[in-house]
Design a protein around this motif. Structure first.
Motif, PDB file in Angstrom:
ATOM      1  N   UNK A   1      43.379  35.534  42.527  1.00  0.00           N
ATOM      2  CA  UNK A   1      42.734  35.070  43.760  1.00  0.00           C
ATOM      3  C   UNK A   1      43.301  35.826  44.961  1.00  0.00           C
ATOM      4  N   UNK A   2      44.614  36.030  44.960  1.00  0.00           N
ATOM      5  CA  UNK A   2      45.258  36.708  46.083  1.00  0.00           C
ATOM      6  C   UNK A   2      44.809  38.171  46.194  1.00  0.00           C
ATOM      7  N   UNK A   3      44.526  38.797  45.065  1.00  0.00           N
ATOM      8  CA  UNK A   3      44.135  40.214  45.070  1.00  0.00           C
ATOM      9  C   UNK A   3      42.633  40.401  45.227  1.00  0.00           C
ATOM     10  N   UNK A   4      41.864  39.332  45.085  1.00  0.00           N
ATOM     11  CA  UNK A   4      40.406  39.458  45.068  1.00  0.00           C
ATOM     12  C   UNK A   4      39.816  40.136  46.304  1.00  0.00           C
ATOM     13  N   UNK A   5      40.247  39.832  47.533  1.00  0.00           N
ATOM     14  CA  UNK A   5      39.620  40.496  48.685  1.00  0.00           C
ATOM     15  C   UNK A   5      39.689  42.014  48.644  1.00  0.00           C
ATOM     16  N   UNK A   6      40.700  42.553  47.992  1.00  0.00           N
ATOM     17  CA  UNK A   6      40.854  44.012  47.948  1.00  0.00           C
ATOM     18  C   UNK A   6      40.228  44.600  46.693  1.00  0.00           C
ATOM     19  N   UNK A   7      40.414  43.947  45.553  1.00  0.00           N
ATOM     20  CA  UNK A   7      39.872  44.468  44.287  1.00  0.00           C
ATOM     21  C   UNK A   7      38.975  43.398  43.656  1.00  0.00           C
ATOM     22  N   UNK A   8      37.743  43.282  44.130  1.00  0.00           N
ATOM     23  CA  UNK A   8      36.909  42.142  43.739  1.00  0.00           C
ATOM     24  C   UNK A   8      36.387  42.150  42.310  1.00  0.00           C
ATOM     25  N   UNK A   9      36.108  43.321  41.758  1.00  0.00           N
ATOM     26  CA  UNK A   9      35.450  43.350  40.447  1.00  0.00           C
ATOM     27  C   UNK A   9      36.397  42.985  39.306  1.00  0.00           C
ATOM     28  N   UNK A  10      37.536  43.640  39.224  1.00  0.00           N
ATOM     29  CA  UNK A  10      38.451  43.358  38.129  1.00  0.00           C
ATOM     30  C   UNK A  10      38.985  41.934  38.227  1.00  0.00           C
ATOM     31  N   UNK A  11      39.211  41.444  39.440  1.00  0.00           N
ATOM     32  CA  UNK A  11      39.733  40.087  39.582  1.00  0.00           C
ATOM     33  C   UNK A  11      38.694  39.056  39.146  1.00  0.00           C
ATOM     34  N   UNK A  12      37.428  39.307  39.417  1.00  0.00           N
ATOM     35  CA  UNK A  12      36.379  38.388  38.951  1.00  0.00           C
ATOM     36  C   UNK A  12      36.343  38.343  37.431  1.00  0.00           C
ATOM     37  N   UNK A  13      36.358  39.496  36.801  1.00  0.00           N
ATOM     38  CA  UNK A  13      36.290  39.566  35.345  1.00  0.00           C
ATOM     39  C   UNK A  13      37.471  38.851  34.694  1.00  0.00           C
ATOM     40  N   UNK A  14      38.675  39.089  35.193  1.00  0.00           N
ATOM     41  CA  UNK A  14      39.860  38.482  34.593  1.00  0.00           C
ATOM     42  C   UNK A  14      39.949  36.989  34.918  1.00  0.00           C
ATOM     43  N   UNK A  15      39.583  36.634  36.136  1.00  0.00           N
ATOM     44  CA  UNK A  15      39.689  35.231  36.553  1.00  0.00           C
ATOM     45  C   UNK A  15      38.791  34.330  35.715  1.00  0.00           C
ATOM     46  N   UNK A  16      37.640  34.845  35.328  1.00  0.00           N
ATOM     47  CA  UNK A  16      36.709  34.035  34.550  1.00  0.00           C
ATOM     48  C   UNK A  16      37.324  33.555  33.231  1.00  0.00           C
ATOM     49  N   UNK A  17      38.252  34.337  32.669  1.00  0.00           N
ATOM     50  CA  UNK A  17      38.879  33.920  31.407  1.00  0.00           C
ATOM     51  C   UNK A  17      40.227  33.246  31.624  1.00  0.00           C
ATOM     52  N   UNK A  18      40.880  33.569  32.736  1.00  0.00           N
ATOM     53  CA  UNK A  18      42.206  33.000  32.990  1.00  0.00           C
ATOM     54  C   UNK A  18      42.116  31.617  33.634  1.00  0.00           C
ATOM     55  N   UNK A  19      41.157  31.437  34.530  1.00  0.00           N
ATOM     56  CA  UNK A  19      41.076  30.199  35.309  1.00  0.00           C
ATOM     57  C   UNK A  19      40.999  28.937  34.447  1.00  0.00           C
ATOM     58  N   UNK A  20      40.174  28.911  33.374  1.00  0.00           N
ATOM     59  CA  UNK A  20      40.131  27.687  32.573  1.00  0.00           C
ATOM     60  C   UNK A  20      41.480  27.346  31.937  1.00  0.00           C
ATOM     61  N   UNK A  21      42.220  28.376  31.531  1.00  0.00           N
ATOM     62  CA  UNK A  21      43.525  28.140  30.914  1.00  0.00           C
ATOM     63  C   UNK A  21      44.528  27.605  31.928  1.00  0.00           C
TER      64      UNK A  21
END
Length: 933
Positions: free
Chosen positions: A739-759
């Motif tokens: 989340x902290x890195x999302x404003x700068x690197x939006x694509x990779x953070x979205x992809x990874x967050x989708x699998x990490x956030x539920x855990x």
């Protein structure tokens, strides 16, 4: 998860999803609003490095504030770009053998609209490639109905208030385009030229004076010769009359402080109709204005004479030999005649600045033309001028500049402002809402019906000129939000003033100041609260990027990659000087021997963010893209490791089960809080370079290089409660970091967050951009845990250095002895994998043998290996030498007179601490050396 990070696939998948889902649109519900107006790029344009840089900054700010829950709007749009667009379409017609004059104005404008519809939106598609989260549903075009209506309303209102007028004034004239242009569209470059020394006879005597000029072709329009009033060489001439060469006219000698007595001959010919400086001199002395050039920059047969009020005073016959000649041809003919008459005294080579149109390359002529002007210093009904309002907005802090020093530039320009020439002799643009009757009387109105009502019974013709593009651009802060006089809209209430304008320093006057003027005048509000001024993106050597110089980089090429041959074609096709192509090609091959690899959008954005310092220039080095592509790979691989170790296992979500956090977990949690605080502070102060640095160091150093390695030990050797706490820390820190890195690197953070956030049991949202921004809790920083990790790091570094000095390969596992108490036992399990050890043993005292010994803080440690005694003696001697040198350097500081009085207390304290530390280490190493000897 895929084994490797493939940016192209992720980018092409997520952006359409984001846009379709409407995530970029403001919610219009939150109490706090955040708005950025995109500096509208030309509809003719393509994305260049400057666009990509400032759009990275704008998107970073927009995503940050959206995650903070604010009502967020990034408003996109494009500028009709009068001159640039007209040239593009004219060139297309020229290729078909058609001129715009053959088509006529109406058909030509139709052609431009057709072109705009078909191929004028290239840059907006490229913006999508950069991940720009703009609200495309609110996209505007400065010639659309809303913007055009605002332009007409503002023009008529200003005219009615006496702040717009028509007059004959000096302006930058592009003879090839046949229009006045702004200062911004004039490029002055040093060129080789000449300085001609010409004799001007003094009437009634045999005396003559010598005037030096670089533009003898304007001599026919001279109205005086000026001298500096304190130049003793010429004071006797003041008030006398000269015979103007090549003419029958006589002109006076006047005195004016403008003349630099040390330059040239100390005498300056004054030609107010063809020189901006001379215009001011002539105005001070109330001379006439004698225009000797046509709009095609040819010499007239009859010069036109005007007063400074614009009144026509008649005409003067000019020598027939020069009539119709272009300026260069007239110069050549006049110099020949001056020489023949014995009036050309000398010709010297001279470097001079030649103004040229940035679109045409033609020499710009200062010419007297009938134009529309906006009065910048005239007071309105409030008693203030539009300029004074703009100055006051910044002086009172309503508008703040970042960095603050740009306020000086802003003030300097506005305090020396001239009335603004707002008309252009083009067909593409906002046609001026003015009509003329048969007698030339002007009627300004919102439409022809209103104009006709002002002139009953008269036949009216509309003004053919259009407005300067900057006029409509100056209205963007409110015209794009549905503004109408005396009316309000939800958008105006929420987003005016906008939060920040992100732009380059080169248009502070041309755009920033004018937006403040217009918005303040018509709405009573400032257009934005902050102006973040960034530097200009240059190449790796600090040179301005230019197609004509062959050093441009296309942001999309950095995202997708491009082969060497295609890159060479791009760089050598638009050169100003084709003969430089081999040099450009050689430089390109050296810089990109295999072309440009595909870095992906995130790596490029991270590079731009890291370069966003507060300086004037940004030197772009593509090798930094490689480093940030590696960063993305590091983040990807770290996430894969975490998922492999936590998926299907308890990650601490069951609160009924115990959690036992070790010092490494507590340190990691605290470091995350500090990183959140630092990155938030950096974004709040527009320091994207510091935000990028904070994210990079936290992810690469703290999380990946240290915590994950420490977590491996805890997952292998810890009890269930310790393992559960470790897994919980791994996923929660990673989720927050994304989340902290999302404003700068939006694509990779979205992809990874989708699998990490539920855990991580994170708050459920459809996209990371809708998730909450991480808020630091510095009370969770555990200083004891920090100290423990620092001690562990010091031990690991000491062992690694010792292994390196001994030349031990990683495969050689060696036992380690630590001298100290049982408190060192907590580090043993971690040191084994960190330092490639066979075992770690805590001893009260190291044995007396020749094994290599190192010192970490107050702890002595020994690797139990057979050593080369001579090599160990050399190593210790070298280390002692370095320590002695450092100790002597610090001692010298304290012995320097006045150091303790002048140096800051914290630096003195730091040096005192280092002196004690070095002395202790030195004593230990000398003891070891003595034993070996």
């Amino acid at each position: 998860m895929a084994k490797s990070f493939e940016p192209a696939e992720i980018e092409s998948r997520y952006y359409p999803e984001w846009e379709k889902a409407g995530y970029f649109q403001p919610n219009m519900q939150s109490a706090a609003s955040f708005c950025i107006q995109l500096p509208p790029p030309n509809v003719t344009g393509t994305l260049h490095m400057g666009h990509a840089f400032n759009q990275t900054i704008m998107d970073g700010l927009t995503r940050y504030h959206r995650m903070k829950g604010e009502n967020t709007l990034w408003q996109p749009g494009t500028d009709h770009a009068g001159i640039a667009t007209q040239i593009v379409v004219e060139r297309q017609l020229d290729a078909q053998g058609i001129s715009r004059h053959e088509l006529g104005r109406e058909k030509f404008v139709e052609k431009i609209w057709e072109w705009k519809k078909e191929s004028g939106a290239t840059i907006t598609e490229q913006m999508r490639r950069m991940g720009a989260s703009v609200d495309w549903q609110r996209e505007y075009f400065t010639m659309d109905e809303q913007c055009s209506g605002s332009v007409t309303e503002v023009f008529v209102s200003l005219f009615e208030q006496g702040l717009i007028y028509r007059g004959k004034r000096l302006s930058n004239w592009d003879p090839k385009l046949g229009t006045a242009i702004s200062d911004l569209e004039v490029v002055s470059e040093e060129e080789d030229g000449h300085m001609w020394h010409i004799k001007y006879p003094v009437v009634g005597s045999d005396e003559f004076i010598v005037v030096a000029t670089t533009r003898p072709e304007t001599l026919l329009g001279d109205v005086a010769v000026a001298v500096n009033p304190i130049d003793a060489r010429f004071t006797h001439l003041i008030g006398k009359t000269l015979r103007l060469p090549l003419t029958d006219r006589e002109i006076p000698v006047i005195s004016d402080d403008y003349v630099d007595a040390a330059f040239g001959t100390g005498l300056v010919k004054i030609t107010p109709a063809h020189d901006f400086n001379d215009y001011q001199v002539g105005k001070r002395h109330n001379t006439q204005l004698i225009n000797v050039m046509s709009l095609e920059a040819t010499i007239l047969a009859k010069a036109q004479v005007f007063s400074f009020d614009g009144d026509a005073l008649g005409s003067i016959d000019l020598p027939a030999a020069y009539a119709g000649l272009s300026a260069p041809a007239a110069r050549k003919a006049m110099l020949a005649d001056l020489d023949a008459q014995g009036l050309l005294l000398e010709t010297k080579k001279h470097k001079l600045m030649v103004p040229r149109g940035d679109r045409t390359g033609s020499v710009i002529e200062p010419l007297l033309t009938d134009q529309w002007f906006m009065a910048m210093s005239k007071a309105d009904e409030t008693g203030q001028s539009i300029t004074e309002k703009a100055l006051q907005a910044v002086a009172t802090g309503e508008v703040k500049f970042v960095p603050e020093n740009w306020v000086n530039t802003y003030n300097q320009w506005l305090n020396n402002i001239q009335d603004w020439c707002i008309s252009r002799q083009l067909w593409w643009g906002h046609q001026i809402p003015a009509w003329y009757d048969e007698d030339g009387k002007v009627y300004v109105a919102r439409n022809q019906e209103q104009a006709q009502a002002q002139a009953p019974g008269k036949t009216l013709r509309r003004d053919v000129d259009v407005l300067d593009t900057w006029f409509s651009s100056a209205l963007v802060p409110f015209s794009t939000l549905g503004w109408k006089p005396g009316q309000s809209t939800p958008e105006l209430d929420a987003f005016l003033p906008s939060s920040v304008l992100v732009t380059g320093f080169d248009i502070i006057f041309f755009w920033v100041a004018r937006m403040i003027m217009m918005t303040k005048h018509f709405t009573g509000k400032v257009p934005f609260k902050h102006v973040y001024i960034h530097g200009l993106v240059r190449d790796g050597e600090g040179q301005k990027m230019s197609k004509s110089e062959g050093n441009v980089l296309d942001p999309v090429d950095l995202i997708d990659g491009i082969g060497l041959e295609a890159l060479l074609e791009k760089r050598t096709s638009g050169l100003r000087r084709p003969e430089t192509a081999p040099k450009v090609a050689a430089k390109t091959k050296k810089e990109f021997p295999e072309g440009i690899p595909a870095f992906g959008t995130d790596a490029l954005r991270f590079t731009f963010a890291s370069l966003a310092t507060l300086g004037r220039s940004i030197n772009f080095d593509q090798h930094r893209c490689e480093g940030y592509r590696n960063f993305c790979n590091k983040l990807w691989n770290a996430t894969r490791y975490v998922l492999m170790n936590v998926e299907g296992k308890d990650v601490g979500q069951d609160k009924s089960l115990p959690l036992e956090y070790g010092f490494a977990d507590q340190w990691m949690t605290g470091r995350l809080q500090q990183a959140e605080h630092d990155v938030t502070t950096a974004l709040d102060t527009f320091r994207f370079d510091l935000a990028a640095q904070g994210i990079y160091e936290f992810v690469w150093n703290d999380y990946c290089d240290w915590y994950i390695e420490l977590a491996k030990v805890q997952l292998q050797a810890g009890n269930e409660a310790q393992q559960r706490a470790t897994r919980r820390t791994l996923v929660r820190v990673l989720e927050t970091t994304l989340r902290m890195a999302h404003p700068i690197i939006p694509f990779i953070t979205e992809e990874l967050w989708q699998v990490v956030a539920p855990l991580a049991n994170a708050k459920k949202t459809a996209s990371i951009m809708l998730a909450d921004w991480p808020v630091a809790d510095l009370s969770r920083v555990n200083e004891a845990a920090n100290a423990q990790v620092e001690s562990l790091k010091a031990l690991a570094f000491a062992v690694r250095n010792l292994r390196g000095e001994m030349g031990l390969p990683p495969s050689q596992k060696t036992p380690l002895l630590l001298e100290g108490g049982e408190e060192l036992q907590q580090y043993a399990a971690y040191l084994v994998p960190l330092a490639k050890l066979a075992s770690v043993t805590i001893v009260a005292k190291l044995p007396e043998d020749d094994a290599p010994v190192a010192v970490a803080g107050s702890t002595r440690l020994m690797l139990k290996v057979e050593i080369d005694k001579a090599a160990e003696l050399a190593r210790l001697s070298k280390e002692i030498g370095k320590l002695t040198e450092n100790l002597e350097r610090i001692k010298a500081k304290f012995e320097k007179p006045g150091y303790l009085d002048k140096a800051p207390a914290h630096l003195v304290e730091k040096d005192q601490g280092l002196m004690v530390e070095f002395a202790e280490k030195l004593a230990q190493l000398q003891s070891q050396l003595a034993k070996l000897q």
